[in-house]
Design a protein around this motif. Structure first.
Motif, PDB file in Angstrom:
ATOM      1  N   UNK A 163      15.653  81.522  41.072  1.00 44.54           N
ATOM      2  CA  UNK A 163      14.281  82.009  40.872  1.00 44.54           C
ATOM      3  C   UNK A 163      13.287  80.840  40.908  1.00 44.54           C
ATOM      4  N   UNK A 164      13.692  79.724  40.290  1.00 47.32           N
ATOM      5  CA  UNK A 164      12.796  78.554  40.268  1.00 47.32           C
ATOM      6  C   UNK A 164      12.647  77.992  41.679  1.00 47.32           C
ATOM      7  N   UNK A 165      13.764  77.891  42.388  1.00 46.29           N
ATOM      8  CA  UNK A 165      13.736  77.332  43.748  1.00 46.29           C
ATOM      9  C   UNK A 165      12.844  78.177  44.662  1.00 46.29           C
ATOM     10  N   UNK A 166      12.935  79.486  44.499  1.00 41.26           N
ATOM     11  CA  UNK A 166      12.157  80.399  45.358  1.00 41.26           C
ATOM     12  C   UNK A 166      10.769  80.701  44.794  1.00 41.26           C
ATOM     13  N   UNK A 167      10.468  80.090  43.649  1.00 40.37           N
ATOM     14  CA  UNK A 167       9.210  80.378  42.926  1.00 40.37           C
ATOM     15  C   UNK A 167       9.005  81.895  42.801  1.00 40.37           C
TER      16      UNK A 167
END
Lengths: 265, 265
Positions: free
Chosen positions: B20-24
């Motif tokens: 989720x963080x990587x894909x914002x």
């Protein structure tokens, strides 16, 4: 496991045991003696229950019934001095545990000589003729009187189990932390310290979540230095909690299979 | 409930959060923020995880993502001072918790002024440049240095959370009772005492019985005076254990429905 578990189940307060005692039927009693021993009980508590008129006759019978199927030491659980003595006389195998004496002088003078004579260990309740004090400090002062009396009557302190007294959390909630603090204080009272013990199930009486409250309080008491507890040794979650506490207190060596090792498997 | 639960789940160490963080992608993060708040989290811990190169950019984004769906205060979990400051700057709602500083002087001199400036609380780890001492007394001495520094930099001690440091029981078993004793000692260090906190899940790393070990250690730590814990607030058995401990410590009033009351239901 670091906790000395005393199996609570052979007690006339339970209907099946009341019936077996009334009918002098050894089988259900012996089944529970074997079951509790297999589950790790280091003592088998025996209590004739309130319905029995002649505990001094029933107690020796119960001792014999239990000792004929297991080698586990007996905890003789009654307030009647004659029944305690009759039980102690009947014991043929390992030294018993007397459950219990209060700190009342006349009580100590009756019970401690019996413990000495029969080489029995003894549970001393942190209460006297005035009842159970609320504060830990007052309970510890009473425990100190029992320690002094044990010394006077020649009972090794390692054979003395101080019970801080646990009252039902639903009616005497403020007593719970005081009981815990009493355990902590008793463990630094003398060197060697007496052992400590609780009658665990009392804490959860008349609550709706007895196993949860029992095992939570057991972990808390072990954190404070508890050595022994009168418990339902067949409660697997409770035994898991006790074993895990022993591990986290670094009293037993961790391994991935610590739950099996703690059960001696 | 007496325990301040800090929700551990929004952490890049978990695969779903790393993704989720990587894909914002705010959605999975916001779902967990809401779920943890409903389960009783008093702070939502956010940690960008080890895979992120620019935590000082990701941290403000995470703060905004979480604050847009819940009012729960944020715990900013990173060792990078720049990311802490960027996170604190982004906070718009309630004062945050900085997780964490060690007792290293240069670390304290960076973190404590930030806590003061932003009105944030702060977790102080009982370790310094030499590492984590084994003995409780040595950890408490380090905690004392953090307490003195908090005082020097004008941080109220009620906003200081001392973490005694819990190491995995499978590899550093002897540390577990020392961590418990540190909690007890820290709670009598000063008046008012600083708060105490543990990152609970660490104790059970790489064991086969993580929930059992976690909840057992939590009960033990609460018995020693623990105020707060970074935990999986969605673990129902853990929350039951914490609520029951609060009751048995007489910090919350017993009622038959204490498990519901403790959850604010």
């Amino acid at each position: 496991m670091a906790l000395i578990m005393i199996g609570e189940r052979i007690n006339g307060l339970f209907k099946d045991m009341a019936k077996a005692i009334q009918e002098r039927n050894p089988q259900p009693i012996q089944e529970l003696a074997i079951k509790q021993t297999r589950a790790g009980a280091r003592f088998i508590d025996i209590n004739t229950g309130p319905a029995v008129d002649d505990p001094e006759k029933v107690m020796p019978w119960l001792v014999e019934v239990v000792e004929s199927v297991v080698d586990t030491p007996i905890s003789i659980d009654t307030v009647k001095v004659k029944a305690i003595e009759a039980g102690l006389k009947a014991v043929k195998k390992k030294p018993a545990l007397i459950n219990s004496t209060t700190a009342e002088r006349k009580h100590l003078e009756q019970i401690l000589p019996l413990a000495k004579h029969y080489g029995a260990a003894v549970i001393g309740l942190a209460m006297n003729e005035k009842g159970v004090p609320k504060d830990a400090t007052d309970r510890t002062a009473i425990a100190m009187e029992i320690v002094a009396a044990a010394d006077e009557f020649g009972i090794p302190l390692t054979d003395l189990y101080i019970d801080p007294l646990t009252l039902p959390v639903g009616v005497a909630q403020e007593h719970a932390p005081e009981a815990l603090e009493t355990i902590r204080q008793v463990k630094i009272l003398s060197d060697p310290a007496p052992k400590t013990v609780v009658g665990l199930s009392n804490i959860s009486q008349k609550t709706l979540h007895r196993p949860l409250i029992n095992r939570t309080f057991l972990i808390m008491a072990m954190t404070c230095g508890l050595d022994a507890a009168i418990v339902d040794v067949t409660d697997n979650d409770l035994v898991d909690a006790a074993i895990t506490s022993s591990i986290l207190l670094n009293k037993e060596v961790y391994s991935d299979s610590f739950l099996k090792v703690g059960r001696g498997q």
